[in-house]
Design a protein around this motif. Structure first.
Motif, PDB file in Angstrom:
ATOM      1  N   GLY A   1      -7.569  -3.725   1.203  1.00 13.65           N
ATOM      2  CA  GLY A   1      -7.634  -3.108   2.522  1.00 13.65           C
ATOM      3  C   GLY A   1      -8.100  -4.090   3.587  1.00 13.65           C
TER       4      GLY A   1
ATOM      5  N   SER B   1      -8.197   2.290   0.909  1.00 15.98           N
ATOM      6  CA  SER B   1      -7.464   1.110   1.374  1.00 15.98           C
ATOM      7  C   SER B   1      -6.943   1.308   2.791  1.00 15.98           C
TER       8      SER B   1
ATOM      9  N   VAL C   1       0.821  -1.217   0.000  1.00 15.24           N
ATOM     10  CA  VAL C   1       0.000   0.000   0.000  1.00 15.24           C
ATOM     11  C   VAL C   1       0.853   1.266   0.000  1.00 15.24           C
TER      12      VAL C   1
ATOM     13  N   GLY D   1      -8.605  -8.838  -4.431  1.00 17.15           N
ATOM     14  CA  GLY D   1      -8.456  -7.400  -4.626  1.00 17.15           C
ATOM     15  C   GLY D   1      -7.590  -7.059  -5.819  1.00 17.15           C
TER      16      GLY D   1
ATOM     17  N   HIS E   1      -8.565  -2.467  -5.023  1.00 16.29           N
ATOM     18  CA  HIS E   1      -7.390  -2.028  -4.273  1.00 16.29           C
ATOM     19  C   HIS E   1      -7.757  -1.459  -2.908  1.00 16.29           C
ATOM     20  N   GLY E   2      -8.850  -0.705  -2.857  1.00 13.25           N
ATOM     21  CA  GLY E   2      -9.220  -0.041  -1.616  1.00 13.25           C
ATOM     22  C   GLY E   2      -9.933  -0.954  -0.636  1.00 13.25           C
TER      23      GLY E   2
END
Length: 400
Positions: A110, A54, A26, A88, A105-106
């Protein structure tokens, strides 16, 4: 404490570091962000949404897993974390707009990072009795050091196989490696010892104390996370550097983020709470004053200020678990640390929206840093006068 020999303790420590190294991707978002803006034609504010999402979901899941993870469901939570990261990456790879990319991604990454991040931290505190600050700092140093390896690999992969394939390959590799090292981390552990209660422990800290430190962590981390997200922007727009050069320097910045974790863990072990918090607040104050009053343009100032900014996040994240354990005790650690870690998510949302909106509005960095300077001064003054007892008998980490 866990009944492990030296070799088994070392295996646990190394496995924890590698897990943090894998999920720390990240922090390489500055590289991904530039590619994402080019791929989907996004504004600076739009491209900040997956990053702050994320981090926010990550922080929320640290809280949720800390509250609900137990011996009976420990393996299920671990598997969920690994699978979420793989899914993800797959969703992000095929995203056609920033909202779908944010979902992959978030949200999913996350979730996975939030579940897995706290597991090595929790385990290390039952494996190492002495110098826990240093041991925890070394473990989560992997999270900060991730960009040293990941950023150049990401850039190289983007250039050679493209945006989509890069994310697909990272998803497959992460799933396989996390499965291996999570197994190595926990295979020799007595999981019941992660949740045993100390009946002699007496907690003096109140909800007011929790609120104060929640605010301190939020404000301190907010500055560093914002600078991490803005590294490429600051380098290109204020110091006339090209992206390739900044990517090379990002290895140094990530190294600082990683090394500040065991450094501040060691500082806390030796000098305790007051000195640790004041030192890290002085770092933020120095960077703020530099951008407000010096209007820096020299390369060495870019390297120094960004290095310290990345490092400050590592320092705060190393202090958070050991301060939480000292104030609220081991019995309450999982739940309290989970709630405390929400400050990280709040810092991500506030900090990135604050800087992104002001930058899109053509506000200078000097003006942006004025509130940060004031916050740093207030934090230093407050911590100088606060007095709270540790949950550990015969220790007062504020007054030593």
């Amino acid at each position: 404490m866990q009944s492990l020999n030296k070799k088994q303790q070392l295996t646990v420590l190394i496995s924890g570091i590698i897990i943090e190294l894998i999920i720390g991707v990240v922090y390489a978002y500055s590289v991904i962000r530039l590619q994402l803006e080019n791929e989907l034609g996004l504004t600076h504010t739009q491209s900040s949404i997956p990053y702050l999402t994320s981090l926010a979901v990550f922080a929320f899941m640290v809280m949720l897993s800390g509250r609900f993870m137990k011996k009976s469901n420990f393996y299920k939570w671990s598997i969920l974390g690994i699978i979420s990261i793989g899914i993800g990456y797959m969703i992000a790879a095929y995203a056609t707009n920033y909202l779908i990319f944010t979902l992959g991604h978030g949200v999913f990454i996350g979730i996975g990072v939030g579940i897995l991040y706290g597991i090595p931290v929790q385990i290390i505190q039952t494996v190492y009795e002495k110098n826990q600050g240093l041991a925890v700092g070394l473990t989560i140093a992997g999270f900060g050091l991730s960009t040293v390896i990941v950023a150049p690999i990401l850039q190289l992969s983007f250039d050679s196989v493209g945006f989509q394939n890069t994310l697909l390959y990272f998803g497959i590799a992460s799933t396989i490696l996390l499965s291996i090292f999570v197994w190595l981390l926990i295979r020799k552990l007595d999981l019941s010892k992660l949740y045993v209660k100390n009946k002699k422990e007496k907690v003096h800290a109140s909800k007011y104390t929790f609120t104060i430190f929640f605010i301190l962590f939020t404000l301190g981390i907010m500055f560093g996370l914002s600078m991490i997200g803005l590294t490429v922007y600051i380098g290109t727009d204020y110091f006339d550097l090209d992206v390739t050069t900044i990517t090379i320097y990002m290895s140094l910045f990530a190294l600082a983020n990683g090394l500040f974790r065991p450094l501040f863990g060691f500082i806390y072990d030796k000098l305790k709470l007051k000195v640790s918090v004041i030192l890290i607040s002085l770092i933020t104050l120095f960077v703020s004053i530099t951008y407000i009053f010096l209007n820096p343009s020299s390369l060495w100032l870019f390297i120094l200020t960004i290095t310290l900014s990345w490092g400050s996040v590592g320092g705060w994240l190393a202090l958070m678990p050991i301060i939480t354990k000292d104030l609220f005790g081991k019995n309450n650690f999982n739940r309290t640390y989970g709630y405390m870690y929400l400050s990280y998510g709040l810092a991500a949302v506030i900090g990135n929206l604050y800087t992104s909106i002001l930058i899109d509005s053509s506000v200078s960095l000097g003006v942006i840093f004025i509130p940060i300077m004031c916050i740093s001064i207030a934090s230093i003054l407050y911590i100088l006068f606060i007095k709270i007892k540790s949950a550990h008998q015969n220790k007062n980490h504020f007054n030593q």
